[in-house]
Write a protein that holds these residues in place. Structure first.
Motif, mmCIF file in Angstrom:
data_model
loop_
_atom_site.group_PDB
_atom_site.id
_atom_site.type_symbol
_atom_site.label_atom_id
_atom_site.label_comp_id
_atom_site.label_asym_id
_atom_site.label_seq_id
_atom_site.Cartn_x
_atom_site.Cartn_y
_atom_site.Cartn_z
ATOM 1 N N THR A 144 1.476 7.105 1.528
ATOM 2 C CA THR A 144 0.308 8.207 2.100
ATOM 3 C C THR A 144 0.730 8.830 2.749
ATOM 4 O OG1 THR A 144 -0.142 5.850 0.455
ATOM 5 C CG2 THR A 144 -2.134 7.087 1.819
ATOM 6 N N GLY A 145 0.277 7.858 4.011
ATOM 7 C CA GLY A 145 0.740 9.051 5.432
ATOM 8 C C GLY A 145 1.669 10.412 4.879
ATOM 9 N N THR A 146 2.306 9.900 4.706
ATOM 10 C CA THR A 146 3.038 11.155 4.602
ATOM 11 C C THR A 146 2.595 12.326 3.323
ATOM 12 O OG1 THR A 146 5.233 9.619 5.031
ATOM 13 C CG2 THR A 146 5.927 11.482 4.040
ATOM 14 N N GLY A 147 2.503 11.714 2.626
ATOM 15 C CA GLY A 147 1.783 12.307 1.044
ATOM 16 C C GLY A 147 0.698 13.322 1.725
ATOM 17 N N LEU A 148 -0.580 12.420 2.281
ATOM 18 C CA LEU A 148 -1.396 12.794 3.173
ATOM 19 C C LEU A 148 -0.583 14.643 3.956
ATOM 20 C CD1 LEU A 148 -3.118 10.691 3.947
ATOM 21 C CD2 LEU A 148 -4.007 12.090 2.089
ATOM 22 N N ALA A 192 -4.160 17.762 -7.328
ATOM 23 C CA ALA A 192 -3.511 16.802 -8.488
ATOM 24 C C ALA A 192 -2.420 15.704 -7.748
ATOM 25 C CB ALA A 192 -2.365 18.108 -9.049
ATOM 26 N N LEU A 193 -1.714 16.525 -5.647
ATOM 27 C CA LEU A 193 -1.322 15.430 -4.772
ATOM 28 C C LEU A 193 -2.472 14.636 -4.545
ATOM 29 C CD1 LEU A 193 0.990 18.044 -3.137
ATOM 30 C CD2 LEU A 193 1.914 15.785 -4.375
ATOM 31 N N LEU A 194 -3.387 15.427 -4.245
ATOM 32 C CA LEU A 194 -4.387 14.610 -3.644
ATOM 33 C C LEU A 194 -4.980 13.075 -5.078
ATOM 34 C CD1 LEU A 194 -6.653 14.380 -1.270
ATOM 35 C CD2 LEU A 194 -8.952 15.072 -2.895
ATOM 36 N N LEU A 195 -5.346 13.625 -5.971
ATOM 37 C CA LEU A 195 -5.513 12.580 -6.637
ATOM 38 C C LEU A 195 -4.389 12.315 -6.723
ATOM 39 C CD1 LEU A 195 -7.835 12.511 -9.574
ATOM 40 C CD2 LEU A 195 -6.222 13.126 -10.917
ATOM 41 N N ASN A 208 -4.203 9.095 -3.989
ATOM 42 C CA ASN A 208 -6.404 8.171 -4.375
ATOM 43 C C ASN A 208 -5.635 7.579 -5.360
ATOM 44 O OD1 ASN A 208 -7.291 9.406 -2.682
ATOM 45 N ND2 ASN A 208 -9.135 10.525 -3.762
ATOM 46 N N VAL A 209 -5.282 7.275 -6.327
ATOM 47 C CA VAL A 209 -4.317 6.812 -6.927
ATOM 48 C C VAL A 209 -3.407 5.672 -6.488
ATOM 49 C CG1 VAL A 209 -3.017 6.278 -9.972
ATOM 50 C CG2 VAL A 209 -4.645 8.197 -9.224
#
Lengths: 275, 284
Positions: B204-208, B263-266, B269-270
């Motif tokens: 999650t952190g890396t994605g953000l 799209a990445l944020l969604l 979140n999912v």
């Protein structure tokens, strides 16, 4: 009992690596800002800061921040109250929507405002008929600043208000307190520190916003230049010392933000220890 | 307001303010967040599909996607490793200066991006403190994509640290004590016991951090050199189109950036929602 990574060698190695990397990657830039700003002495720094254009940029930046904070505060409290105190269809969607400003590139944020309120946009054309121009003037800067900063207060409040639950407020209302009294006397004392931190974060972002503001400001010196835009112009004009003087002012605000956070966390930890 | 309150879906709603807070929130989100996005679609409606496609697949624009995505990926990987190290050290060890190090983690969020930009550019230029050391060794950072990745890593490091830190804190001591008492080495125990617990947070952190890097502008443009096809990021492409008054071009590229980041944020979140549910399922 021994825990993972407790061996003295591993421990020292990891702490050492973390300290060296942080010093190079995070601390060195911070030191460099002030070193550059004062590289020609305190008098030159002062002359750079008290320059008419810099003073104007400081004034505009502070005004934008002062106008942004109350708007974000009202929205943040309302949204947090809504999603933590009531359940209704679409609650999760609202919570996802407020993350949009975090995901949207600042340049895109500036662009969408320019498209709507600029000369070619449909609202912009309509306002133009009344001789009102929002873009390339301070209202445009204010609007995009509100866009990029609006999640901060809500984001600080929601987890806290979720964790606290609504029992205290329900008790107050059942005992006959009005909604406003309940909010002021019961909710506010519980959330004031998170609220304060939300405001501090909003302020930090509002004074420092660059990408979105540079799209809508027009960057006219002495008119629509905020401090980060002024700093960019000085840097492009090869006036590095002047640019870093502005950078030092902004870095100082950042340091105040960090100490406020550390202070609030220390306070929370102490209260937990006594509770 | 009483009318709205009858729409309640949960149990008895005793607290007031539903109508007011709903009104403010919906009005604000509509006016500030959603309405401006319609401006973008309005602009795009003036383009034919072929024109739109031609703009977003033009050579210089595609090169800017490559530079942005490549540098953001490198920055994300650096941050995953460095962020995990920092979170681990901050949670597991006590040492002098720990509180200061913890406070320093938030510096990239608190520091305006333009300040970070000119500072990194000055430090890593050939005359700067770091550039002066690295360039004789053959490493050029400023005005290359390495500089872009460095600026991205700087602005997004707190995402990883602050996402992994609370999860590591919540990990009970018995977990690794059990592993250690069964004779596992540090490396094996970390990989087999700690990593499975923290990897959802790490992802999650890396994605953000990655999403933030894709959109970053202020910190990058000073150190990037901004050479077309070489070191030009997509956010700057949008800015350049705007300065040429090519609103259609700017909007088309912006729509790609907007779509990818939303799209990445969604997805994040999912992903996070699933992970949180699993944790609660495990506990209760």
């Amino acid at each position: 009992m021994r825990r993972i990574g407790d061996a003295p060698v591993v421990r020292r190695l990891l702490i050492g690596a973390a300290l060296v990397l942080s010093a190079l990657f995070l601390l060195l830039p911070l030191v460099a800002i002030f070193a550059q700003a004062f590289s020609e002495g305190v008098m030159v720094f002062w002359a750079n800061v008290s320059n008419t254009f810099t003073l104007h940029a400081i004034g505009l930046t502070l005004m934008i921040a002062l106008l942004t904070i109350p708007v974000c505060l009202v929205f943040g409290v309302a949204l947090a109250w809504l999603v933590t105190r009531f359940s209704f269809p679409g609650r999760r969607i609202l919570q996802t929507l407020i993350d949009i400003p975090f995901a949207v590139s600042p340049v895109v944020a500036g662009l969408i405002y320019l498209l709507l309120y600029g000369r070619n946009g449909w609202i912009g054309t309509w306002l133009d008929g009344y001789d009102i121009q929002l873009m390339f003037s301070w209202p445009g800067i204010l609007m995009v600043t509100i866009f990029v900063t609006c999640p901060f207060v809500a984001r600080e409040l929601i987890p806290l208000m979720q964790a606290q639950g609504s029992r205290e407020e329900e008790a107050a209302v059942t005992l006959g307190a009005s909604g406003w009294t309940t909010f002021r006397r019961v909710t506010l004392p519980n959330i004031r520190w998170a609220l304060l931190y939300g405001v501090i974060l909003t302020n930090a972002r509002a004074v420092g916003e660059f990408g979105a503001v540079s799209v809508v400001s027009g960057a006219i010196r002495g008119k629509t230049n905020t401090l980060p835009l002024h700093l960019e112009q000085l840097y492009q004009d090869y006036n590095a010392v002047g640019a870093f003087a502005c950078a030092a002012l902004l870095a100082f605000i950042a340091l105040l933000t960090l100490s406020a956070k550390a202070g609030l966390e220390w306070r929370a930890a102490r209260r937990e220890a006594f509770a | 307001m009483s009318q709205l309150a009858t729409w309640r879906t949960g149990s008895t709603r005793v607290l007031p303010g539903f109508g007011l807070s709903m009104g403010i929130s919906v009005l604000f989100i509509s006016l500030v967040l959603l309405l401006p996005i319609t401006g973008l679609f309005g602009q795009l409606a003036g383009l034919s599909l072929a024109e739109y496609w031609a703009i977003i697949t033009e050579g210089r624009v595609v090169a800017s996607y490559m530079v942005t995505i490549g540098a953001a990926a490198v920055a994300a990987i650096i941050n995953a490793i460095f962020g995990l190290l920092l979170a681990w050290v901050l949670v597991r060890y006590d040492f002098p200066g720990k509180r200061l190090l913890d406070a320093l983690m938030d510096l990239p969020f608190a520091l305006p991006t333009a300040v970070a930009g000119i500072t990194l550019a000055t430090l890593y230029a050939s005359s700067g403190w770091m550039g002066g050391l690295l360039e004789p060794l053959g490493f050029q950072v400023a005005y290359t994509w390495v500089g872009i990745a460095l600026a991205m890593a700087f602005t997004s490091i707190p995402f990883v640290v602050r996402t992994v830190q609370p999860v590591l804190e919540d990990l009970p001591a018995e977990v690794d004590e059990a592993a250690m008492s069964l004779g596992a080495t540090d490396g094996v125990a970390f990989r087999r016991v700690i990593l499975p617990h923290i990897w959802p947070a790490l992802v999650t952190g890396t994605g953000l951090a990655f999403v933030r890097s894709l959109g970053e502008f202020g910190a990058i443009i000073f150190i990037a050199g901004n050479m077309p096809y070489e070191t030009e990021i997509t956010a700057l492409m949008i800015f350049v189109k705007l300065q040429e008054y090519d609103y259609a071009g700017a909007s088309a590229i912006a729509s790609v950036v907007l779509f990818v980041s939303l799209a990445l944020l969604l997805a994040i979140n999912v992903w996070q929602g699933r992970f949180v549910r699993r944790l609660h399922g495990g506990k209760g």
